[in-house]
Design a protein around this motif. Structure first.
Motif, PDB file in Angstrom:
ATOM      1  N   PRO A  46     -38.486 -82.231  82.533  1.00 13.57           N
ATOM      2  CA  PRO A  46     -38.059 -81.718  81.212  1.00 13.57           C
ATOM      3  C   PRO A  46     -36.684 -81.060  81.254  1.00 13.57           C
ATOM      4  CG  PRO A  46     -39.860 -80.390  82.106  1.00 13.57           C
ATOM      5  CD  PRO A  46     -39.757 -81.598  82.953  1.00 13.57           C
ATOM      6  N   LEU A  47     -36.329 -80.418  82.392  1.00 10.67           N
ATOM      7  CA  LEU A  47     -35.009 -79.803  82.498  1.00 10.67           C
ATOM      8  C   LEU A  47     -33.906 -80.862  82.459  1.00 10.67           C
ATOM      9  CD1 LEU A  47     -35.583 -76.938  85.100  1.00 10.67           C
ATOM     10  CD2 LEU A  47     -35.251 -76.741  82.628  1.00 10.67           C
ATOM     11  N   ASN A  48     -34.163 -81.995  83.112  1.00  9.67           N
ATOM     12  CA  ASN A  48     -33.193 -83.090  83.083  1.00  9.67           C
ATOM     13  C   ASN A  48     -32.991 -83.595  81.650  1.00  9.67           C
ATOM     14  OD1 ASN A  48     -32.731 -82.994  85.808  1.00  9.67           O
ATOM     15  ND2 ASN A  48     -34.264 -84.569  86.305  1.00  9.67           N
ATOM     16  N   PHE A  49     -34.125 -83.730  80.917  1.00  8.99           N
ATOM     17  CA  PHE A  49     -34.013 -84.153  79.523  1.00  8.99           C
ATOM     18  C   PHE A  49     -33.205 -83.148  78.701  1.00  8.99           C
ATOM     19  CE2 PHE A  49     -37.703 -86.947  80.396  1.00  8.99           C
ATOM     20  CZ  PHE A  49     -37.218 -88.109  79.817  1.00  8.99           C
ATOM     21  N   VAL A  50     -33.479 -81.855  78.907  1.00  6.98           N
ATOM     22  CA  VAL A  50     -32.763 -80.807  78.157  1.00  6.98           C
ATOM     23  C   VAL A  50     -31.270 -80.888  78.424  1.00  6.98           C
ATOM     24  CG1 VAL A  50     -32.422 -78.311  77.949  1.00  6.98           C
ATOM     25  CG2 VAL A  50     -34.745 -79.266  77.989  1.00  6.98           C
ATOM     26  N   ASN A  51     -30.900 -81.022  79.702  1.00  4.81           N
ATOM     27  CA  ASN A  51     -29.494 -81.085  80.079  1.00  4.81           C
ATOM     28  C   ASN A  51     -28.801 -82.316  79.474  1.00  4.81           C
ATOM     29  OD1 ASN A  51     -29.681 -78.717  81.549  1.00  4.81           O
ATOM     30  ND2 ASN A  51     -30.180 -79.781  83.463  1.00  4.81           N
ATOM     31  N   ASN A  52     -29.490 -83.472  79.597  1.00  5.16           N
ATOM     32  CA  ASN A  52     -28.886 -84.721  79.111  1.00  5.16           C
ATOM     33  C   ASN A  52     -28.673 -84.697  77.593  1.00  5.16           C
ATOM     34  OD1 ASN A  52     -28.800 -85.766  81.674  1.00  5.16           O
ATOM     35  ND2 ASN A  52     -30.802 -86.786  81.498  1.00  5.16           N
ATOM     36  N   PHE A  53     -29.712 -84.258  76.860  1.00  7.57           N
ATOM     37  CA  PHE A  53     -29.576 -84.225  75.400  1.00  7.57           C
ATOM     38  C   PHE A  53     -28.579 -83.165  74.952  1.00  7.57           C
ATOM     39  CE2 PHE A  53     -33.849 -86.338  75.411  1.00  7.57           C
ATOM     40  CZ  PHE A  53     -33.430 -87.500  74.788  1.00  7.57           C
ATOM     41  N   SER A  54     -28.472 -82.067  75.715  1.00  7.00           N
ATOM     42  CA  SER A  54     -27.478 -81.038  75.364  1.00  7.00           C
ATOM     43  C   SER A  54     -26.058 -81.597  75.496  1.00  7.00           C
ATOM     44  CB  SER A  54     -27.647 -79.810  76.273  1.00  7.00           C
ATOM     45  OG  SER A  54     -28.891 -79.206  76.045  1.00  7.00           O
ATOM     46  N   GLN A 108     -23.211 -82.243  72.473  1.00  5.84           N
ATOM     47  CA  GLN A 108     -21.838 -81.746  72.482  1.00  5.84           C
ATOM     48  C   GLN A 108     -20.866 -82.858  72.074  1.00  5.84           C
ATOM     49  OE1 GLN A 108     -21.156 -80.104  76.352  1.00  5.84           O
ATOM     50  NE2 GLN A 108     -22.247 -78.173  75.915  1.00  5.84           N
ATOM     51  N   GLU A 109     -21.093 -84.053  72.610  1.00  4.96           N
ATOM     52  CA  GLU A 109     -20.221 -85.179  72.266  1.00  4.96           C
ATOM     53  C   GLU A 109     -20.374 -85.553  70.783  1.00  4.96           C
ATOM     54  OE1 GLU A 109     -21.318 -88.263  74.898  1.00  4.96           O
ATOM     55  OE2 GLU A 109     -20.550 -87.240  76.710  1.00  4.96           O
ATOM     56  N   LEU A 110     -21.623 -85.530  70.288  1.00  5.94           N
ATOM     57  CA  LEU A 110     -21.865 -85.884  68.885  1.00  5.94           C
ATOM     58  C   LEU A 110     -21.239 -84.863  67.936  1.00  5.94           C
ATOM     59  CD1 LEU A 110     -25.600 -87.088  69.075  1.00  5.94           C
ATOM     60  CD2 LEU A 110     -23.549 -88.499  68.761  1.00  5.94           C
ATOM     61  N   ILE A 111     -21.249 -83.589  68.334  1.00  3.82           N
ATOM     62  CA  ILE A 111     -20.667 -82.537  67.488  1.00  3.82           C
ATOM     63  C   ILE A 111     -19.156 -82.731  67.367  1.00  3.82           C
ATOM     64  CG2 ILE A 111     -20.188 -80.058  67.368  1.00  3.82           C
ATOM     65  CD1 ILE A 111     -22.997 -79.614  68.532  1.00  3.82           C
ATOM     66  N   GLU A 112     -18.519 -83.071  68.498  1.00  3.07           N
ATOM     67  CA  GLU A 112     -17.061 -83.315  68.464  1.00  3.07           C
ATOM     68  C   GLU A 112     -16.752 -84.479  67.539  1.00  3.07           C
ATOM     69  OE1 GLU A 112     -15.813 -83.850  72.457  1.00  3.07           O
ATOM     70  OE2 GLU A 112     -16.132 -81.724  73.012  1.00  3.07           O
ATOM     71  N   GLU A 113     -17.575 -85.555  67.638  1.00  2.37           N
ATOM     72  CA  GLU A 113     -17.346 -86.717  66.771  1.00  2.37           C
ATOM     73  C   GLU A 113     -17.552 -86.342  65.302  1.00  2.37           C
ATOM     74  OE1 GLU A 113     -19.662 -90.039  67.955  1.00  2.37           O
ATOM     75  OE2 GLU A 113     -18.972 -89.996  70.038  1.00  2.37           O
ATOM     76  N   MET A 114     -18.590 -85.526  65.042  1.00  2.00           N
ATOM     77  CA  MET A 114     -18.896 -85.145  63.674  1.00  2.00           C
ATOM     78  C   MET A 114     -17.747 -84.322  63.090  1.00  2.00           C
ATOM     79  SD  MET A 114     -22.219 -83.119  62.159  1.00  2.00           S
ATOM     80  CE  MET A 114     -21.722 -81.589  62.972  1.00  2.00           C
ATOM     81  N   VAL A 115     -17.156 -83.431  63.910  1.00  2.85           N
ATOM     82  CA  VAL A 115     -16.033 -82.605  63.440  1.00  2.85           C
ATOM     83  C   VAL A 115     -14.860 -83.507  63.055  1.00  2.85           C
ATOM     84  CG1 VAL A 115     -14.302 -80.898  64.119  1.00  2.85           C
ATOM     85  CG2 VAL A 115     -16.728 -80.548  64.683  1.00  2.85           C
ATOM     86  N   GLN A 116     -14.604 -84.502  63.913  1.00  5.72           N
ATOM     87  CA  GLN A 116     -13.505 -85.433  63.621  1.00  5.72           C
ATOM     88  C   GLN A 116     -13.748 -86.198  62.318  1.00  5.72           C
ATOM     89  OE1 GLN A 116     -13.062 -87.933  67.033  1.00  5.72           O
ATOM     90  NE2 GLN A 116     -12.369 -86.239  68.380  1.00  5.72           N
ATOM     91  N   GLU A 117     -14.995 -86.649  62.110  1.00  3.51           N
ATOM     92  CA  GLU A 117     -15.301 -87.412  60.899  1.00  3.51           C
ATOM     93  C   GLU A 117     -15.170 -86.544  59.653  1.00  3.51           C
ATOM     94  OE1 GLU A 117     -15.713 -90.565  60.686  1.00  3.51           O
ATOM     95  OE2 GLU A 117     -15.673 -90.883  62.863  1.00  3.51           O
ATOM     96  N   ILE A 153     -27.941 -85.497  65.981  1.00  3.76           N
ATOM     97  CA  ILE A 153     -27.974 -84.189  66.655  1.00  3.76           C
ATOM     98  C   ILE A 153     -29.333 -83.525  66.442  1.00  3.76           C
ATOM     99  CG2 ILE A 153     -26.990 -81.873  66.643  1.00  3.76           C
ATOM    100  CD1 ILE A 153     -24.283 -83.164  65.926  1.00  3.76           C
ATOM    101  N   ARG A 154     -29.844 -83.606  65.173  1.00  6.56           N
ATOM    102  CA  ARG A 154     -31.161 -83.002  64.880  1.00  6.56           C
ATOM    103  C   ARG A 154     -32.261 -83.651  65.728  1.00  6.56           C
ATOM    104  NH1 ARG A 154     -31.581 -84.189  59.899  1.00  6.56           N
ATOM    105  NH2 ARG A 154     -30.771 -82.249  59.010  1.00  6.56           N
ATOM    106  N   ALA A 155     -32.241 -84.973  65.863  1.00  6.17           N
ATOM    107  CA  ALA A 155     -33.251 -85.675  66.662  1.00  6.17           C
ATOM    108  C   ALA A 155     -33.186 -85.238  68.119  1.00  6.17           C
ATOM    109  CB  ALA A 155     -33.055 -87.184  66.531  1.00  6.17           C
ATOM    110  N   ASN A 156     -31.957 -85.105  68.645  1.00  4.36           N
ATOM    111  CA  ASN A 156     -31.795 -84.657  70.030  1.00  4.36           C
ATOM    112  C   ASN A 156     -32.297 -83.223  70.208  1.00  4.36           C
ATOM    113  OD1 ASN A 156     -30.742 -87.104  70.790  1.00  4.36           O
ATOM    114  ND2 ASN A 156     -28.594 -86.472  70.623  1.00  4.36           N
ATOM    115  N   GLU A 157     -32.046 -82.378  69.167  1.00  9.94           N
ATOM    116  CA  GLU A 157     -32.516 -80.993  69.242  1.00  9.94           C
ATOM    117  C   GLU A 157     -34.047 -80.938  69.296  1.00  9.94           C
ATOM    118  OE1 GLU A 157     -31.052 -78.100  69.627  1.00  9.94           O
ATOM    119  OE2 GLU A 157     -29.129 -79.108  69.871  1.00  9.94           O
TER     120      GLU A 157
END
Length: 520
Positions: free
Chosen positions: A284-292, A296-305, A321-325
């Motif tokens: 589960p820690l690996n999943f948490v790290n990967n989705f986090s 971060q990448e999706l948030i940067e893209e969203m800001v640009q859009e 982002i919500r699904a990953n959260e």
């Protein structure tokens, strides 16, 4: 009811039974015998007279008829003797007939009895028929019962006298038995009561040479021995009192040591569990790290859009982002659950029962135990089979305690197949089977391995505290003992083992249902 009363009741019962026999049964039987003999005698006389009459009539000797009847006239018991003549009358067609009896001759002539007279308590009446070519009829003979009644009265008087004598003898015997048996026994009882109250000076005075006298002597010897033994015990008690405090201190130290050993066993199982938990929590820690990182990448893209004014694409990215959260939250809770389980296992049990999904608990700790073994030996592999009964609902148990039992059984099973693998190498495939069954009023959990098995000579020792077959330093010998207590005493269930040395070992847990619900 004391002994004297029992003696008198026994004597009275015997006297009453004998009196009943002599006053009622014996006279009644004698009266019946006399009456039966008297009946036979009168019938015999009637037959004799009838035979004489028949012979006289056949020979046409009418004086002989008179002689035959006078055969019994001199008997003082005679009431009457009658000779009856039987006449036969046919109808005109000679198809049927009627018979009538009429008085032909009687003595005395003023005989008040009719031809239909029967026996009663005052007279015995007997009939003896005769038939000849000249005449047919019967002899009717009546005898008085005065002789019988007189004899019966004499028997009753004799029986009454005998009963009186037996009654007097019974009273004498009762007094004698009371004097020779009851009084000495009561004296012995009183002396025994005094001894039970601590008076060892009590003695029985009985100079008779019978068994009761011997009993009294034996009692006196016993009391003397008890007095001597009591004095010795008092001295021994003084000695024991001086060591009692030392023993109490020793017991307290042993209790503390035992508590430490129990805690050591719990910590040992916790250590074996830690490696498995580390492996379980890593996923589960690996999943948490990967989705986090992805978020971060999706948030940067969203800001640009958003800066470019493309709100539709920004909303799409926000949904990702919500699904990953949600995935992060799910795996975070999974890690939190594993950590809480480890903490619960390490601390003392609450002792509170709560509904638990046994199938899920059995499966979770099986995986944790397996990963713990794999953490020690990366090359180790085993075939794990599970067969969980889907009909099993939640059952009220103490979760921490049952988990500790399952973990202990799993660890023992893995240890057994690991040791056998070291001996047989590639010629052996380790297998562990875990099965649950719904037995209606209880559930059953089976943990079976194809390892070394348990030698027959130690079957009755495996649940004893501090008994272990593991090398020194690898086991405290408390695992199975604690497991047995948890299942039997803590949950009212059962824990047994089926095994064959060198082939397999199967531990079977049975837990009664407290609350049976639907599977979670």
């Amino acid at each position: 009811m004391n002994l004297k009363t029992k003696i008198w009741l026994t004597v009275a019962t015997i006297v009453l039974l004998f009196s009943f026999f002599t006053l009622y049964y014996f006279p009644d039987q004698q009266a019946k015998l006399l009456l039966r003999n008297y009946n036979n005698e009168v019938q015999h006389l009637a037959n004799t007279v009838a035979l004489g009459v028949k012979i006289a009539i056949t020979e046409q000797n009418f004086e002989g008829v008179q002689t035959a009847m006078e055969f019994v006239k001199s008997d003082p018991r005679l009431e009457f003797i009658s000779m009856l003549q039987t006449d036969t009358t046919w109808n005109e067609a000679h198809t049927s007939y009627t018979t009538t009896e009429k008085l032909f001759k009687t003595y005395p002539e003023n005989n008040p009895y009719s031809p239909a007279a029967v026996s009663d308590e005052n007279i015995i009446v007997k009939r003896s028929p005769f038939e000849s070519s000249l005449m047919s009829g019967a002899i009717l003979l009546g005898f008085s019962t005065d002789v019988i009644n007189s004899s019966v009265r004499k028997i009753k008087i004799t029986s009454l006298l005998v009963s009186g004598v037996v009654f007097c003898i019974g009273i004498i015997i009762g007094f004698w038995l009371s004097k020779t048996i009851s009084d000495p026994v009561l004296a012995l009882r009183n002396a025994a009561i005094r001894v039970s109250e601590g008076d060892f000076s009590a003695r029985v005075k009985n100079n008779s040479g019978d068994e009761i006298g011997e009993l009294g002597k034996s009692f006196n010897q016993m009391v003397e021995y008890l007095a001597i033994t009591t004095r010795k015990l008092k001295r021994a008690n003084l000695t024991l009192a001086s060591t009692n405090d030392t023993l109490k201190n020793t017991v307290q130290e042993l209790k503390v040591t035992q508590d430490q050993l129990v805690q050591k066993e719990k910590m040992a199982s916790l250590g074996e569990l830690t490696a498995g938990i580390a492996h379980e929590i890593q996923n589960p820690l690996n999943f948490v790290n990967n989705f986090s990182e992805t978020n971060q990448e999706l948030i940067e893209e969203m800001v640009q859009e958003l800066q470019h004014g493309d709100t539709a694409e920004a909303i799409l990215l926000a949904n990702n982002i919500r699904a990953n959260e949600e995935r992060i939250l799910t795996h975070g809770k999974r890690a939190d659950s594993i950590v809480k389980g480890m903490l619960q296992h390490s601390r003392a049990s609450t002792g509170i029962k709560e509904p638990v999904n046994i199938n899920a608990l059995a499966d979770e700790y099986l995986r944790l135990s397996y990963h713990g073994i794999r953490a020690k030996d990366k090359s180790f592999n085993a075939k794990i089979k599970t067969k969980f009964d889907k009909n099993i609902g939640t059952i009220e148990v103490i979760p921490d305690d049952v988990a500790r039992v399952l973990l202990n059984l799993y660890n023992n099973a893995f240890y057994s197949i690991l040791e056998k693998k070291k001996l047989l190498h590639d010629n052996y495939v380790p297998v562990i089977e875990v099965t649950t069954k719904d037995l209606q009023d209880k559930i059953e959990i089976s943990v079976k391995d194809n390892g070394l098995g348990i030698p027959e000579k130690i079957h009755d020792k495996i649940f004893q505290p501090f008994f272990t077959t593991k090398p020194t330093g690898q086991g405290t010998g408390l695992g199975l003992s604690l497991s047995y207590d948890i299942i039997t005493k803590g949950h009212g269930g059962g824990l047994k083992v089926n095994t064959q040395e060198g082939e397999y070992a199967e531990f079977i847990i049975q837990l009664p249902y407290a609350v049976k619900g639907e599977l979670a």
